[in-house]
Scaffold this active site. Structure first.
Site, PDB file in Angstrom:
ATOM      1  CE  LYS A   1     -24.871  23.210  12.855  1.00  0.00           C
ATOM      2  NZ  LYS A   1     -23.439  23.198  13.167  1.00  0.00           N
TER       3      LYS A   1
ATOM      4  N   GLY B   1      -5.644  20.033   2.030  1.00  0.00           N
ATOM      5  CA  GLY B   1      -6.292  21.295   2.416  1.00  0.00           C
ATOM      6  C   GLY B   1      -5.426  22.038   3.410  1.00  0.00           C
TER       7      GLY B   1
HETATM    8  P1  NAD Z   1     -10.822  26.668   4.964  1.00  0.00           P
HETATM    9  O1  NAD Z   1     -11.797  27.086   3.928  1.00  0.00           O
HETATM   10  O2  NAD Z   1     -10.010  27.698   5.665  1.00  0.00           O
HETATM   11  O3  NAD Z   1      -9.783  25.611   4.336  1.00  0.00           O
HETATM   12  C1  NAD Z   1     -10.159  24.580   3.481  1.00  0.00           C
HETATM   13  C2  NAD Z   1      -9.030  24.435   2.447  1.00  0.00           C
HETATM   14  O4  NAD Z   1      -9.281  23.275   1.659  1.00  0.00           O
HETATM   15  C3  NAD Z   1      -8.946  25.636   1.501  1.00  0.00           C
HETATM   16  O5  NAD Z   1      -7.619  26.127   1.476  1.00  0.00           O
HETATM   17  C4  NAD Z   1      -9.364  25.030   0.161  1.00  0.00           C
HETATM   18  O6  NAD Z   1      -8.728  25.657  -0.944  1.00  0.00           O
HETATM   19  C5  NAD Z   1      -8.938  23.593   0.329  1.00  0.00           C
HETATM   20  N1  NAD Z   1      -9.578  22.653  -0.591  1.00  0.00           N
HETATM   21  C6  NAD Z   1     -10.850  22.658  -1.050  1.00  0.00           C
HETATM   22  N2  NAD Z   1     -11.036  21.621  -1.887  1.00  0.00           N
HETATM   23  C7  NAD Z   1      -9.871  20.930  -1.937  1.00  0.00           C
HETATM   24  C8  NAD Z   1      -9.437  19.769  -2.616  1.00  0.00           C
HETATM   25  N3  NAD Z   1     -10.252  19.085  -3.437  1.00  0.00           N
HETATM   26  N4  NAD Z   1      -8.170  19.348  -2.429  1.00  0.00           N
HETATM   27  C9  NAD Z   1      -7.327  20.012  -1.622  1.00  0.00           C
HETATM   28  N5  NAD Z   1      -7.683  21.141  -0.954  1.00  0.00           N
HETATM   29  C10 NAD Z   1      -8.930  21.598  -1.121  1.00  0.00           C
HETATM   30  O7  NAD Z   1     -11.672  25.791   6.001  1.00  0.00           O
HETATM   31  P2  NAD Z   1     -11.191  25.313   7.450  1.00  0.00           P
HETATM   32  O8  NAD Z   1     -11.814  26.191   8.466  1.00  0.00           O
HETATM   33  O9  NAD Z   1      -9.719  25.099   7.436  1.00  0.00           O
HETATM   34  O10 NAD Z   1     -11.957  23.905   7.564  1.00  0.00           O
HETATM   35  C11 NAD Z   1     -11.448  22.737   6.942  1.00  0.00           C
HETATM   36  C12 NAD Z   1     -12.309  21.536   7.319  1.00  0.00           C
HETATM   37  O11 NAD Z   1     -12.307  21.374   8.735  1.00  0.00           O
HETATM   38  C13 NAD Z   1     -13.787  21.642   6.936  1.00  0.00           C
HETATM   39  O12 NAD Z   1     -14.255  20.342   6.613  1.00  0.00           O
HETATM   40  C14 NAD Z   1     -14.447  22.124   8.202  1.00  0.00           C
HETATM   41  O13 NAD Z   1     -15.817  21.754   8.244  1.00  0.00           O
HETATM   42  C15 NAD Z   1     -13.638  21.370   9.230  1.00  0.00           C
HETATM   43  N6  NAD Z   1     -13.655  21.978  10.569  1.00  0.00           N
HETATM   44  C16 NAD Z   1     -13.206  23.245  10.761  1.00  0.00           C
HETATM   45  C17 NAD Z   1     -13.198  23.798  12.036  1.00  0.00           C
HETATM   46  C18 NAD Z   1     -12.688  25.190  12.288  1.00  0.00           C
HETATM   47  O14 NAD Z   1     -12.500  25.525  13.469  1.00  0.00           O
HETATM   48  N7  NAD Z   1     -12.420  26.007  11.280  1.00  0.00           N
HETATM   49  C19 NAD Z   1     -13.649  23.031  13.123  1.00  0.00           C
HETATM   50  C20 NAD Z   1     -14.081  21.715  12.922  1.00  0.00           C
HETATM   51  C21 NAD Z   1     -14.076  21.209  11.618  1.00  0.00           C
END
Ligand code: NAD
Length: 358
Positions: free
Chosen positions: A81, A183
């Protein structure tokens, strides 16, 4: 004086490289935790840390996390990282990205970078002008590995939820199985859509009320307020928003049999995995179930490095191994009476040659 590599976040990291480039003003830390399985792979975070020690801590913790995640995903990649320490104005210039690319190149492939918080695809393209050890670049064709990792992450979580339902509830039929999704962004929205096709009953929550209402209407799902989703009576809770949501209080109040979602670092503290286990709630360790995105990014990198084409089908075939890995974790957990998060860590340590027996 205690040697600084005996501080708590050091875990026999193979290398911690500090980059200072006076010309561009770049300060970065590149941590490689393990190259036992292959080049240390993990994204670059661009962040302003009022105390630079927190940047070092992030690089150390996150690189170890990548070792575990890549190993459990069956990838021929180690864990690394990078953190670029931004100034308080968050100045990011082409010269800084070039200097960062030179630093990555200078490590000769021991570290492979990609996007993380604060770094865009365009930034990675700039870095790729100076080093070949980059992934997460724009994809060349519709069917190519790589591109937005979100849908791949969703697919792995969807398969992981089905595996958990099979394990805990003894059925392959998702019709009527109630999944509460916290989410509904890139990952959670994708999970909800895949589950809806299988006839699962869905309850959704997101802080973006309009977007979640529109998705609920499209899928025939219910919506609850964000502060009600963790206590919604359901079969599966799928956290896909924030980390650190599982602590004493929230675990006590859960009304689910399974927790399986993509959010990183769902357990507020390490011992909360045991608390879930003692309540009889089946937990899918987050870094095992959410590996779809890194599988896509790594497959893209390995194909480019080795001069062949990798398709989405190649990526999906690897993602389809996630349920078997989870099942292995749960079976070991049952047999040993140890919570799945600890079992996953122990399995990862074995895979990177650092197990108890090593
Ligand atoms: P994103 O920003 O597209 O979606 C996150 C969603 O959560 C948003 O719609 C936001 O409004 C919502 N949110 C925030 N606070 C909230 C709450 N208190 N209650 C309910 N909803 C809430 O992000 P993402 O890419 O979908 O990632 C989501 C999670 O998955 C993160 O923790 C990220 O680190 C993890 N993750 C993502 C990926 C990826 O490929 N995108 C891979 C591994 C892990």
């Amino acid at each position: 004086m205690t040697a600084f590599w005996t501080e708590p976040d050091f875990d026999d990291h193979e290398m911690v490289h500090v980059v200072r480039d006076r010309g561009s003003g770049l300060t970065a830390i590149i941590a490689v935790h393990s190259t036992h399985l292959g080049p240390g792979a993990g994204g670059t975070r661009f962040w302003h840390y009022p105390d630079p020690k927190d940047g070092l801590r992030d690089a150390l913790r996150l690189s170890r996390g990548m070792s575990y995640k890549n190993a459990m995903a069956g990838l021929p990649m180690g864990g690394g990282k990078a953190v670029i320490l931004a100034d308080d104005a968050r100045t990011k210039t082409p010269e800084m990205l070039a200097a960062f690319g030179d630093a990555v190149e200078g490590l000769g492939g021991r570290y492979v970078t990609a996007e993380d918080v604060g770094i865009s695809e365009a930034d990675m393209v700039a870095v790729s002008q100076r080093t070949a050890h980059v992934s997460g670049l724009p994809v060349s064709g519709e069917d190519s590995a790589g591109g937005d990792p979100g849908p791949f992450t969703s697919y792995g979580i969807y398969l992981g939820i089905k595996a958990a339902v099979r394990h805990k509830l003894g059925t392959d039929d998702m019709r009527g199985v109630h999944v509460a999704v916290q989410g509904t962004g890139s990952v959670g929205g994708g999970v909800a859509k895949l589950l809806a096709k299988d006839g699962a009953r869905l309850t959704l929550a997101d802080i973006h009320a309009d977007a979640v209402a529109a998705l609920a209407q499209e899928l025939g799902a219910d919506v609850v307020a964000p502060d009600a989703i963790l206590t919604t009576p359901c079969d599966v809770l799928s956290p896909n928003a924030l980390g650190a949501i599982l602590d004493e209080r929230s675990i006590d109040a859960l009304q689910t049999q399974i927790v399986a979602g993509g959010a990183n670092n769902q357990l507020a503290r390490a011992h909360h995995g045991k608390a879930l286990f003692e309540r009889g709630i089946l937990y899918a360790p987050d870094y095992v179930i959410n590996a779809g995105g890194i599988i896509s990014v790594a497959t893209e990198y390995l194909a480019r490095r080795d001069g062949h084409h990798a398709s989405k089908a190649d990526v999906n075939a690897r993602i389809e191994q996630i349920p078997a890995r989870l099942e292995q974790v749960w079976q070991t957990s049952q047999a040993s009476g140890t919570s799945p998060d600890i079992v996953a860590d122990q399995m990862a340590q074995e895979l990177i040659g650092r197990g108890a027996a090593a």
